[in-house]
Design an enzyme around this catalytic site. Sequence first.
Site, PDB file in Angstrom:
ATOM      1  N   SER A   1       0.827  -1.220   0.000  1.00  0.00           N
ATOM      2  CA  SER A   1       0.000   0.000   0.000  1.00  0.00           C
ATOM      3  C   SER A   1       0.853   1.259   0.000  1.00  0.00           C
ATOM      4  O   SER A   1       0.336   2.362   0.142  1.00  0.00           O
ATOM      5  CB  SER A   1      -0.935  -0.002   1.221  1.00  0.00           C
ATOM      6  OG  SER A   1      -0.180  -0.043   2.418  1.00  0.00           O
TER       7      SER A   1
ATOM      8  N   ASN B   1      -2.193  -2.410  13.118  1.00  0.00           N
ATOM      9  CA  ASN B   1      -3.649  -2.231  13.109  1.00  0.00           C
ATOM     10  C   ASN B   1      -4.089  -0.975  13.859  1.00  0.00           C
ATOM     11  O   ASN B   1      -4.991  -0.264  13.414  1.00  0.00           O
ATOM     12  CB  ASN B   1      -4.344  -3.467  13.705  1.00  0.00           C
ATOM     13  CG  ASN B   1      -4.022  -4.725  12.912  1.00  0.00           C
ATOM     14  OD1 ASN B   1      -3.422  -4.645  11.845  1.00  0.00           O
ATOM     15  ND2 ASN B   1      -4.407  -5.879  13.438  1.00  0.00           N
TER      16      ASN B   1
ATOM     17  N   THR C   1     -39.855  28.091  -8.683  1.00  0.00           N
ATOM     18  CA  THR C   1     -40.159  26.728  -8.251  1.00  0.00           C
ATOM     19  C   THR C   1     -40.433  25.985  -9.547  1.00  0.00           C
ATOM     20  O   THR C   1     -40.916  26.593 -10.521  1.00  0.00           O
ATOM     21  CB  THR C   1     -41.396  26.634  -7.325  1.00  0.00           C
ATOM     22  OG1 THR C   1     -42.540  27.043  -8.078  1.00  0.00           O
ATOM     23  CG2 THR C   1     -41.270  27.520  -6.083  1.00  0.00           C
ATOM     24  N   HIS C   2     -40.066  24.726  -9.614  1.00  0.00           N
ATOM     25  CA  HIS C   2     -40.179  23.928 -10.854  1.00  0.00           C
ATOM     26  C   HIS C   2     -39.412  24.589 -12.006  1.00  0.00           C
ATOM     27  O   HIS C   2     -39.737  24.372 -13.169  1.00  0.00           O
ATOM     28  CB  HIS C   2     -41.639  23.732 -11.277  1.00  0.00           C
ATOM     29  CG  HIS C   2     -42.518  23.254 -10.165  1.00  0.00           C
ATOM     30  ND1 HIS C   2     -42.793  21.923  -9.939  1.00  0.00           N
ATOM     31  CD2 HIS C   2     -43.158  23.942  -9.176  1.00  0.00           C
ATOM     32  CE1 HIS C   2     -43.579  21.803  -8.880  1.00  0.00           C
ATOM     33  NE2 HIS C   2     -43.814  23.014  -8.386  1.00  0.00           N
TER      34      HIS C   2
ATOM     35  N   SER D   1     -14.033  26.666 -27.449  1.00  0.00           N
ATOM     36  CA  SER D   1     -14.226  25.408 -28.168  1.00  0.00           C
ATOM     37  C   SER D   1     -13.135  25.272 -29.227  1.00  0.00           C
ATOM     38  O   SER D   1     -12.694  26.278 -29.801  1.00  0.00           O
ATOM     39  CB  SER D   1     -15.603  25.418 -28.839  1.00  0.00           C
ATOM     40  OG  SER D   1     -15.623  24.537 -29.949  1.00  0.00           O
TER      41      SER D   1
ATOM     42  N   LYS E   1     -17.630  30.251 -29.051  1.00  0.00           N
ATOM     43  CA  LYS E   1     -18.059  29.706 -27.766  1.00  0.00           C
ATOM     44  C   LYS E   1     -17.344  30.297 -26.559  1.00  0.00           C
ATOM     45  O   LYS E   1     -16.166  30.608 -26.600  1.00  0.00           O
ATOM     46  CB  LYS E   1     -17.826  28.190 -27.758  1.00  0.00           C
ATOM     47  CG  LYS E   1     -18.712  27.434 -28.732  1.00  0.00           C
ATOM     48  CD  LYS E   1     -20.100  27.251 -28.203  1.00  0.00           C
ATOM     49  CE  LYS E   1     -20.161  26.000 -27.366  1.00  0.00           C
ATOM     50  NZ  LYS E   1     -21.434  25.880 -26.714  1.00  0.00           N
TER      51      LYS E   1
ATOM     52  N   TYR F   1      -9.489  -6.358  12.540  1.00  0.00           N
ATOM     53  CA  TYR F   1      -8.802  -5.859  11.345  1.00  0.00           C
ATOM     54  C   TYR F   1      -8.826  -6.919  10.250  1.00  0.00           C
ATOM     55  O   TYR F   1      -8.631  -8.107  10.505  1.00  0.00           O
ATOM     56  CB  TYR F   1      -7.333  -5.502  11.653  1.00  0.00           C
ATOM     57  CG  TYR F   1      -6.602  -5.034  10.400  1.00  0.00           C
ATOM     58  CD1 TYR F   1      -6.714  -3.726   9.945  1.00  0.00           C
ATOM     59  CD2 TYR F   1      -5.844  -5.921   9.636  1.00  0.00           C
ATOM     60  CE1 TYR F   1      -6.092  -3.302   8.776  1.00  0.00           C
ATOM     61  CE2 TYR F   1      -5.217  -5.513   8.460  1.00  0.00           C
ATOM     62  CZ  TYR F   1      -5.352  -4.201   8.041  1.00  0.00           C
ATOM     63  OH  TYR F   1      -4.749  -3.800   6.876  1.00  0.00           O
TER      64      TYR F   1
ATOM     65  N   GLN G   1      -7.336  -1.894   4.165  1.00  0.00           N
ATOM     66  CA  GLN G   1      -6.281  -1.119   3.495  1.00  0.00           C
ATOM     67  C   GLN G   1      -6.864  -0.312   2.327  1.00  0.00           C
ATOM     68  O   GLN G   1      -6.318   0.713   1.941  1.00  0.00           O
ATOM     69  CB  GLN G   1      -5.203  -2.080   3.003  1.00  0.00           C
ATOM     70  CG  GLN G   1      -4.076  -1.426   2.249  1.00  0.00           C
ATOM     71  CD  GLN G   1      -2.920  -2.386   2.016  1.00  0.00           C
ATOM     72  OE1 GLN G   1      -2.229  -2.765   2.960  1.00  0.00           O
ATOM     73  NE2 GLN G   1      -2.727  -2.809   0.782  1.00  0.00           N
TER      74      GLN G   1
ATOM     75  N   LYS H   1      -7.936   3.767   1.781  1.00  0.00           N
ATOM     76  CA  LYS H   1      -7.112   4.962   1.534  1.00  0.00           C
ATOM     77  C   LYS H   1      -7.437   5.678   0.240  1.00  0.00           C
ATOM     78  O   LYS H   1      -7.498   6.906   0.207  1.00  0.00           O
ATOM     79  CB  LYS H   1      -5.640   4.608   1.603  1.00  0.00           C
ATOM     80  CG  LYS H   1      -5.324   4.096   2.983  1.00  0.00           C
ATOM     81  CD  LYS H   1      -3.926   3.984   3.334  1.00  0.00           C
ATOM     82  CE  LYS H   1      -3.858   3.290   4.672  1.00  0.00           C
ATOM     83  NZ  LYS H   1      -4.622   1.998   4.707  1.00  0.00           N
TER      84      LYS H   1
HETATM   85  N1  ARG Z   1      -0.989  -1.337   5.123  1.00  0.00           N
HETATM   86  C1  ARG Z   1      -1.944  -1.795   6.056  1.00  0.00           C
HETATM   87  C2  ARG Z   1      -3.254  -1.001   5.918  1.00  0.00           C
HETATM   88  O1  ARG Z   1      -3.237   0.012   5.348  1.00  0.00           O
HETATM   89  C3  ARG Z   1      -1.442  -1.585   7.442  1.00  0.00           C
HETATM   90  C4  ARG Z   1      -1.988  -2.520   8.437  1.00  0.00           C
HETATM   91  C5  ARG Z   1      -1.516  -3.891   8.144  1.00  0.00           C
HETATM   92  N2  ARG Z   1      -1.790  -4.801   9.199  1.00  0.00           N
HETATM   93  C6  ARG Z   1      -1.720  -6.082   9.030  1.00  0.00           C
HETATM   94  N3  ARG Z   1      -1.958  -6.802  10.075  1.00  0.00           N
HETATM   95  N4  ARG Z   1      -1.445  -6.663   7.887  1.00  0.00           N
HETATM   96  O2  ARG Z   1      -4.283  -1.430   6.355  1.00  0.00           O
END
Ligand code: ARG
Length: 481
Positions: free
Chosen positions: A22, A108, A153-154, A275, A281, A315, A320, A323
């Site tokens: 990641s 975690n 309205t509308h 354009s 335009k 977890y 992951q 993100k």
């Molecule tokens: N890169 C992981 C995430 O974003 C970090 C946590 C990983 N923990 C694990 N037990 N594999 O979630």
Amino acid sequence: MKLWGSRMEKDLDAEVFSFSTSIGDDYLLYPYDIWGSIAHCLGLARAGLLSEDEKNRLVSGLREVYRDLEDGRIDPSPFEDVHSLVEIALRERVGEVAGKLHTGRSRNDQVVLDERLYLREKVAECIEGVLALESALLRRAEEYRDIVMPGFTHLQPAQPVLFSYHLLAYFFMLQRDIERLKEALRRVNVSPLGSAALCGTSLPLDRFFVAELLAFPRVQDHAMDAVSDRDFILDVLHALAVLALHLSRFGEEVVLWSTPFFSFLTIDDAFTTGSSIMPQKKNPDVAELIRGKAGEILSSWVSLAVTLKGLPLSYNRDLQQDKRPLFRAVNEGLGVVVIATRLVNHVFPQPERMRRALEEGFLTATDLCEYLVTRGLPFRKAHELVGRVVRKLIGEGRTLKDLVPEDFGEWAHLFDEGVQMVVLEERSVARKSTFGSTAPGEVLRMCAEGRAYVEKEQEEIAGLKKEWQKSFRELVGEKRR
Ligand code: ARG
């Protein structure tokens, strides 16, 4: 490079490594990872798990890693994630003592700590952005206080309103957005540190001590919940999605009002595009993109919600994947607020066009009914009479301003000079008397209260940011660059 492996007989498959890494997404969390890690070191020392010397070596090593990352001296690509990067880079700088950093901690709780530290700053930044947008709206409302335009309205002409009043509707939508963001911030601003992998640790860590070091007013109550929970992200994405929906309505009105058919607004040339084929335009792309961003932000909410659905505690690696939607929505959200603020300052109302639209639309028909009510006619009767009169006027190509007593038929005795006054649009607006109406006095009150609100909220956010900066400076030893 990773932090585990002795359990396996084989090395991790190269393709699996790149599938599961990641670092490409979470790299930008390194200032937060280091900040949190230093707080954790101080917590370990306080618990007697690090000597004074070990603590000092770890803290100065982490500070060095921060500087090296800031100056681009570390290539992140070979690492599994940002947490591995920081710990391995630390080991390269301070040697074996780095192995003590992860005592009583898991990635975690570490990952949610990083996300919370990151997100509280971003939410604060977003609130500041929305306040700046509100301020721009107030400024324009004050500047164009007296322009009267059709309210719809509308999308059909309804009743006259002040242009400033229409702008202020967005102010109040944004005020709710700020409330939602603040509520989300309250939920984000809670420390998960010390939850360890899922159920706490046998080591004597003081979770409240590290939370205070990191300027968290609260500690998460339940370790397993803490490492499983991504609601705080969902809350922020929800707040951002509603904000984006509001901005999309604003974008749409700018698009619509700037078409030649409406011409209620012109857009500064610097905020329009041309354009490649049609030389004449002038397109409102900025407003269209503001309208379009809502889709992207809303899809981030959906993406995370679907990831969370049915996920067993605690977890799971699926988490992951929080993100990308998180960073995408935050970046898009912050960007769209800034551009919307600038757009507000680059559109110009066209009062003559608004006036023409007012005159064609019978917008004071409701005022006429209300006038007849004050002359003793039941509202339903007045409504019926005015409806009939409007039909007649349309047929004869006349407007409410051409009314004569005969138009009222059997009610002609109710016709007097008052009628000629109530059909004037400016009078219509001025006569409104209820709280929250388009009356000029109400608009003034809203502007004044709006200003006070913005100032108060700006101060509150500045106070929070100061606290966080202080914590960062004390722990990391320098200002966040
Ligand atoms: N890169 C992981 C995430 O974003 C970090 C946590 C990983 N923990 C694990 N037990 N594999 O979630």
